[in-house]
Design an enzyme around this catalytic site. Sequence first.
Site, PDB file in Angstrom:
ATOM      1  N   LYS A 195       0.893  -1.161   0.000  1.00  0.00           N
ATOM      2  CA  LYS A 195       0.000   0.000   0.000  1.00  0.00           C
ATOM      3  C   LYS A 195       0.930   1.209   0.000  1.00  0.00           C
ATOM      4  O   LYS A 195       1.245   1.790   1.048  1.00  0.00           O
ATOM      5  CB  LYS A 195      -0.927  -0.024   1.215  1.00  0.00           C
ATOM      6  CG  LYS A 195      -2.065   0.981   1.115  1.00  0.00           C
ATOM      7  CD  LYS A 195      -3.128   0.676   2.149  1.00  0.00           C
ATOM      8  CE  LYS A 195      -4.131   1.825   2.282  1.00  0.00           C
ATOM      9  NZ  LYS A 195      -4.901   2.093   1.085  1.00  0.00           N
TER      10      LYS A 195
HETATM   11  N1  PMP Z   1      -7.584  -1.190  -3.238  1.00  0.00           N
HETATM   12  C1  PMP Z   1      -7.102   0.036  -3.039  1.00  0.00           C
HETATM   13  C2  PMP Z   1      -6.410   0.744  -4.151  1.00  0.00           C
HETATM   14  C3  PMP Z   1      -7.256   0.658  -1.788  1.00  0.00           C
HETATM   15  O1  PMP Z   1      -6.780   1.889  -1.588  1.00  0.00           O
HETATM   16  C4  PMP Z   1      -7.939  -0.018  -0.766  1.00  0.00           C
HETATM   17  C5  PMP Z   1      -8.117   0.636   0.566  1.00  0.00           C
HETATM   18  N2  PMP Z   1      -6.996   0.396   1.394  1.00  0.00           N
HETATM   19  C6  PMP Z   1      -8.433  -1.312  -1.012  1.00  0.00           C
HETATM   20  C7  PMP Z   1      -8.240  -1.865  -2.266  1.00  0.00           C
HETATM   21  C8  PMP Z   1      -9.151  -2.077   0.049  1.00  0.00           C
HETATM   22  O2  PMP Z   1      -8.269  -2.471   1.061  1.00  0.00           O
HETATM   23  P1  PMP Z   1      -8.757  -2.651   2.565  1.00  0.00           P
HETATM   24  O3  PMP Z   1      -9.993  -3.465   2.513  1.00  0.00           O
HETATM   25  O4  PMP Z   1      -7.621  -3.376   3.210  1.00  0.00           O
HETATM   26  O5  PMP Z   1      -8.989  -1.302   3.120  1.00  0.00           O
END
Ligand code: PMP
Length: 305
Positions: A159
């Site tokens: 991320k």
């Molecule tokens: N894809 C992207 C590009 C994101 O920014 C997020 C949010 N973090 C997600 C998917 C979903 O991830 P999560 O469920 O861990 O928040």
Amino acid sequence: MALVPFDNRDGWIWLDGHFVPWRDANLHILSHAMHYSSAVFEGERMYDGAIFELEAHTRRLFRSAEILDFQLPYSEAEINAASTEVCRRNGFTDCYVRPIAWRGAEQMGVSALHSNTHVAIAAWEWPKYFDANKLRRGIRLRWATYCRPPASAAPTAAKAAGLYMICTIEKNAAERLGFDDSLMLDSEGNIAETTGANIFFIRGGAIYTPTPDCFLDGITRRTVIEIARSQGRQVIETRIRPEELATFSECFVTGTAAEVTPVGQVGEQIYTPSDITFDLMERYGALVRLGAGDTCKMELAIANR
Ligand code: PMP
């Protein structure tokens, strides 16, 4: 709605091991992260005083840093404790939490072998990612122009701030055109994800979602898959082509900020959010407030509503 700038608020931010007044949580303009996007972050939500899946988020933060070749100068336990404490110090029991780690200003240039890593954690109140009125009818997605880079071209499991460059372009384009978000394909033309959430489709009672091979395998995504499987639903992770959209009856997106959000439109395709999506929305909403991720307790909570 008047925007309250994020650099001019009251409260406390955890910065490099200390709580500092909100307005003093600054970094130097010559920080490596600012120029070369050497930053990784998390997005978490606290519900009723507990951050949902805190340990999993912190683990992903450390893993993201490792993928970008830097290390946090703290333990995961210290970051977990600081994350909860920053909410408490600001008087929040329900909020969004943003930990971020970045390379400092010791070195300027692409190389960063001698730079230090900084860490900050901030929290703010953020009720719903998408307009609550839209939630029942579903959000509207347009097709993105950019595709997600393949795993061979970018650190897609992290991320990482740099991966959001194309997301911001596509989110802005969506909002300018009157849509809520953009849906991105992967480099082979398969459906990938939106700019900040994973996507799911429903056909004949079964749930389909793209295999996360070049984008985040979201923590919400995994939770929703677990909820659906615990109900006996079939969840299929597979390649999904844009041409298949008309074969599905429902669509929704998942993410820490988006939670479970119904989708009413993808490009030309219209969906009517229905029972399975609303049921998963409700179950996810109940689960996050239990904290423990215990689906048996969740069944009870729903039964007792
Ligand atoms: N894809 C992207 C590009 C994101 O920014 C997020 C949010 N973090 C997600 C998917 C979903 O991830 P999560 O469920 O861990 O928040």
